[in-house]
Design a protein around this motif. Sequence first.
Motif, PDB file in Angstrom:
ATOM      1  N   LYS A   1     -47.349  21.933 -23.563  1.00  0.00           N
ATOM      2  CA  LYS A   1     -46.519  23.108 -23.894  1.00  0.00           C
ATOM      3  C   LYS A   1     -45.241  23.119 -23.066  1.00  0.00           C
ATOM      4  CE  LYS A   1     -49.605  26.216 -22.974  1.00  0.00           C
ATOM      5  NZ  LYS A   1     -50.580  27.291 -22.879  1.00  0.00           N
ATOM      6  N   PHE A   2     -45.311  22.433 -21.902  1.00  0.00           N
ATOM      7  CA  PHE A   2     -44.181  22.505 -20.968  1.00  0.00           C
ATOM      8  C   PHE A   2     -43.275  21.274 -21.048  1.00  0.00           C
ATOM      9  CE2 PHE A   2     -47.945  24.628 -19.231  1.00  0.00           C
ATOM     10  CZ  PHE A   2     -47.482  25.935 -19.282  1.00  0.00           C
ATOM     11  N   CYS A   3     -43.529  20.426 -22.048  1.00  0.00           N
ATOM     12  CA  CYS A   3     -42.765  19.172 -22.110  1.00  0.00           C
ATOM     13  C   CYS A   3     -41.278  19.445 -22.335  1.00  0.00           C
ATOM     14  CB  CYS A   3     -43.301  18.284 -23.222  1.00  0.00           C
ATOM     15  SG  CYS A   3     -42.360  16.752 -23.388  1.00  0.00           S
ATOM     16  N   ALA A   4     -40.459  18.855 -21.469  1.00  0.00           N
ATOM     17  CA  ALA A   4     -39.008  19.072 -21.556  1.00  0.00           C
ATOM     18  C   ALA A   4     -38.392  18.305 -22.722  1.00  0.00           C
ATOM     19  CB  ALA A   4     -38.354  18.634 -20.247  1.00  0.00           C
ATOM     20  N   THR A   5     -39.138  17.369 -23.299  1.00  0.00           N
ATOM     21  CA  THR A   5     -38.582  16.606 -24.423  1.00  0.00           C
ATOM     22  C   THR A   5     -39.012  17.171 -25.766  1.00  0.00           C
ATOM     23  OG1 THR A   5     -38.475  14.574 -23.138  1.00  0.00           O
ATOM     24  CG2 THR A   5     -38.490  14.323 -25.528  1.00  0.00           C
TER      25      THR A   5
ATOM     26  N   LEU B   1     -35.537   7.417 -21.622  1.00  0.00           N
ATOM     27  CA  LEU B   1     -34.415   7.391 -22.565  1.00  0.00           C
ATOM     28  C   LEU B   1     -34.911   7.086 -23.984  1.00  0.00           C
ATOM     29  CD1 LEU B   1     -31.356   7.394 -23.090  1.00  0.00           C
ATOM     30  CD2 LEU B   1     -31.322   4.968 -22.468  1.00  0.00           C
ATOM     31  N   ILE B   2     -35.770   6.080 -24.123  1.00  0.00           N
ATOM     32  CA  ILE B   2     -36.320   5.748 -25.447  1.00  0.00           C
ATOM     33  C   ILE B   2     -37.081   6.950 -25.999  1.00  0.00           C
ATOM     34  CG2 ILE B   2     -37.986   4.275 -26.681  1.00  0.00           C
ATOM     35  CD1 ILE B   2     -37.263   2.018 -24.708  1.00  0.00           C
ATOM     36  N   ASN B   3     -37.847   7.612 -25.119  1.00  0.00           N
ATOM     37  CA  ASN B   3     -38.623   8.779 -25.547  1.00  0.00           C
ATOM     38  C   ASN B   3     -37.715   9.882 -26.098  1.00  0.00           C
ATOM     39  OD1 ASN B   3     -41.275  10.093 -25.643  1.00  0.00           O
ATOM     40  ND2 ASN B   3     -40.411  11.505 -24.135  1.00  0.00           N
ATOM     41  N   GLU B   4     -36.632  10.166 -25.362  1.00  0.00           N
ATOM     42  CA  GLU B   4     -35.701  11.226 -25.799  1.00  0.00           C
ATOM     43  C   GLU B   4     -35.065  10.857 -27.136  1.00  0.00           C
ATOM     44  OE1 GLU B   4     -34.124  13.971 -23.817  1.00  0.00           O
ATOM     45  OE2 GLU B   4     -35.821  13.881 -22.458  1.00  0.00           O
ATOM     46  N   VAL B   5     -34.584   9.619 -27.217  1.00  0.00           N
ATOM     47  CA  VAL B   5     -33.859   9.194 -28.421  1.00  0.00           C
ATOM     48  C   VAL B   5     -34.816   9.154 -29.616  1.00  0.00           C
ATOM     49  CG1 VAL B   5     -32.576   7.290 -29.479  1.00  0.00           C
ATOM     50  CG2 VAL B   5     -32.114   7.943 -27.118  1.00  0.00           C
TER      51      VAL B   5
ATOM     52  N   LYS C   1     -31.065  13.849 -21.288  1.00  0.00           N
ATOM     53  CA  LYS C   1     -31.257  14.322 -19.920  1.00  0.00           C
ATOM     54  C   LYS C   1     -31.456  13.165 -18.955  1.00  0.00           C
ATOM     55  CE  LYS C   1     -33.772  18.170 -21.948  1.00  0.00           C
ATOM     56  NZ  LYS C   1     -34.137  17.499 -23.204  1.00  0.00           N
ATOM     57  N   VAL C   2     -31.844  12.022 -19.501  1.00  0.00           N
ATOM     58  CA  VAL C   2     -32.148  10.896 -18.619  1.00  0.00           C
ATOM     59  C   VAL C   2     -30.876  10.357 -17.997  1.00  0.00           C
ATOM     60  CG1 VAL C   2     -33.140   8.606 -18.510  1.00  0.00           C
ATOM     61  CG2 VAL C   2     -34.091  10.294 -20.050  1.00  0.00           C
ATOM     62  N   GLN C   3     -30.872  10.272 -16.723  1.00  0.00           N
ATOM     63  CA  GLN C   3     -29.726   9.686 -16.044  1.00  0.00           C
ATOM     64  C   GLN C   3     -30.152   8.357 -15.441  1.00  0.00           C
ATOM     65  OE1 GLN C   3     -26.605  10.850 -16.092  1.00  0.00           O
ATOM     66  NE2 GLN C   3     -27.359  12.465 -17.432  1.00  0.00           N
ATOM     67  N   GLN C   4     -29.360   7.356 -15.671  1.00  0.00           N
ATOM     68  CA  GLN C   4     -29.633   6.077 -15.031  1.00  0.00           C
ATOM     69  C   GLN C   4     -28.652   5.927 -13.882  1.00  0.00           C
ATOM     70  OE1 GLN C   4     -29.153   4.127 -18.849  1.00  0.00           O
ATOM     71  NE2 GLN C   4     -31.053   3.075 -18.502  1.00  0.00           N
TER      72      GLN C   4
ATOM     73  N   LEU D   1     -48.967   4.245 -28.145  1.00  0.00           N
ATOM     74  CA  LEU D   1     -47.999   4.310 -29.245  1.00  0.00           C
ATOM     75  C   LEU D   1     -47.760   5.790 -29.557  1.00  0.00           C
ATOM     76  CD1 LEU D   1     -47.829   2.019 -32.335  1.00  0.00           C
ATOM     77  CD2 LEU D   1     -47.470   4.476 -32.598  1.00  0.00           C
ATOM     78  N   PHE D   2     -46.495   6.193 -29.477  1.00  0.00           N
ATOM     79  CA  PHE D   2     -46.139   7.598 -29.686  1.00  0.00           C
ATOM     80  C   PHE D   2     -45.560   7.790 -31.085  1.00  0.00           C
ATOM     81  CE2 PHE D   2     -45.811   6.756 -25.114  1.00  0.00           C
ATOM     82  CZ  PHE D   2     -46.684   7.722 -24.629  1.00  0.00           C
ATOM     83  N   LYS D   3     -46.163   8.726 -31.813  1.00  0.00           N
ATOM     84  CA  LYS D   3     -45.718   9.034 -33.171  1.00  0.00           C
ATOM     85  C   LYS D   3     -44.987  10.362 -33.167  1.00  0.00           C
ATOM     86  CE  LYS D   3     -48.753   9.215 -36.713  1.00  0.00           C
ATOM     87  NZ  LYS D   3     -49.937   8.959 -37.586  1.00  0.00           N
ATOM     88  N   PRO D   4     -44.000  10.546 -34.034  1.00  0.00           N
ATOM     89  CA  PRO D   4     -43.343  11.849 -34.097  1.00  0.00           C
ATOM     90  C   PRO D   4     -44.367  12.942 -34.399  1.00  0.00           C
ATOM     91  CG  PRO D   4     -42.223  10.245 -35.511  1.00  0.00           C
ATOM     92  CD  PRO D   4     -43.474   9.588 -35.024  1.00  0.00           C
ATOM     93  N   GLY D   5     -44.234  14.074 -33.721  1.00  0.00           N
ATOM     94  CA  GLY D   5     -45.129  15.199 -33.980  1.00  0.00           C
ATOM     95  C   GLY D   5     -46.385  15.190 -33.127  1.00  0.00           C
ATOM     96  N   ALA D   6     -46.634  14.096 -32.402  1.00  0.00           N
ATOM     97  CA  ALA D   6     -47.807  14.023 -31.515  1.00  0.00           C
ATOM     98  C   ALA D   6     -47.318  14.115 -30.062  1.00  0.00           C
ATOM     99  CB  ALA D   6     -48.549  12.720 -31.766  1.00  0.00           C
ATOM    100  N   ALA D   7     -48.233  13.927 -29.113  1.00  0.00           N
ATOM    101  CA  ALA D   7     -47.841  13.954 -27.700  1.00  0.00           C
ATOM    102  C   ALA D   7     -46.781  12.875 -27.458  1.00  0.00           C
ATOM    103  CB  ALA D   7     -49.057  13.695 -26.823  1.00  0.00           C
ATOM    104  N   CYS D   8     -45.793  13.191 -26.615  1.00  0.00           N
ATOM    105  CA  CYS D   8     -44.758  12.197 -26.310  1.00  0.00           C
ATOM    106  C   CYS D   8     -44.962  11.668 -24.896  1.00  0.00           C
ATOM    107  CB  CYS D   8     -43.353  12.781 -26.510  1.00  0.00           C
ATOM    108  SG  CYS D   8     -42.698  13.720 -25.119  1.00  0.00           S
TER     109      CYS D   8
END
Length: 376
Positions: free
Chosen positions: A240-244, A137-141, A255-258, A163-170
């Motif tokens: 390339k196949f990342c859904a986020t 959820l944090i990743n998507e948001v 898409k995340v369902q809790q 640590l994930f930065k915008p524009g890099a691998a998530c």
Amino acid sequence: MTQLNQQQWLRYSRHYNVAQFGIHGQQQLHRARVAIVGLGGLGAPVSLYLTAAGVGHLTLIDDDIVELSNLQRQVIFREQDIGSAKVTSAATHLRHLNSDIDINFIKQRLSVHNAMNHLAGFDIVVDCSDNFATRYLINEVCHHLSSAWCYASIAQYQGQMALFKPGAACFRCVFPSVDNHAVNCRDGGVLGAVPGVMGSLQASQVIQYLSDPEQYESNRLLSFDTRSLTSSTIRLQPSKFCATCQTQPQGVEFKVQQSADDQKPRSEREPAKSTLDGYEIDPKMLDEMLRQSTVTLIDVRNRQEHQAYNIGGRLIPETEIIHFSPTFDSPSTIVLYCQSGARSTRAAVQLRQRGIAAYSLAGGLQAYCAYQLALA
Ligand SMILES: [Zn+2]
């Protein structure tokens, strides 16, 4: 750029000679806004170090209350905090540590319904949660908001951090789906100081990122094993196949369902109620049965665990429950227990498959002890 006053200048003076950080880095921290999701083993060191280091604005997000079993690793809390909301206790301690910091809190569990609101407007979000649903959820948001976020997880002797930065691998580039085999701290336990190590690493990365976001090198996943004292760093690549991150953001429909259970406060989730196909007995029911002597108790943990602490009954480890046969003249109810309820549920299912009406103590000894202490 923010001007530091005399007190601030003196307080953070150890930072100024740190290469690539200096007084500029301190000024950047002073104006930064950071959200911390979860105030457990990781959230404790993260919030303490970010407050001590002079991060200007901190928002704490958690809906839990402090319990006795938290104190083994959640070093921000004191015995007197037991029963209080984690966010209010933590905010009080953090304000005592550094009265200069603007500390806010949200006493809610992060969910698909509130995450966009709660996580907007921060320079970075620090994930100190204990579950994959919250991380996705944090990743998507954060992808949607183009925010950075810092992940860590801990189990037993080990931890991971990135640590994930915008524009890099998530996060989803690295973990495309939930790893059902991943042991989390709730189920598999964790050694007391391990969240301290991983949370401190998170804080050190967040401080470096805030001091110079452009220069911060992301795309790295650190794994650390405190038993073998080995670490490894994997280079991350966007998938390339990342859904986020490889699809266009679609409004705010995440898409995340809790699960419904995930939406509840931990205090309501863990002392499980009698819902698991009627195989479970809650601590209150067990107490009544024990008073009326209408129960045959079986501890399905191992001998060492049984000897260290037990609430009576026979010891039949889970691996040996297959050999158990009840005496037919006994009218009492068979209740199995273990530490958290996982092993006793499996053992009860095994006995049920053999036609033996066995029940599992929901939440295990942890829930039973918490119930007893709450009564005292
Ligand atoms: Zn991705």
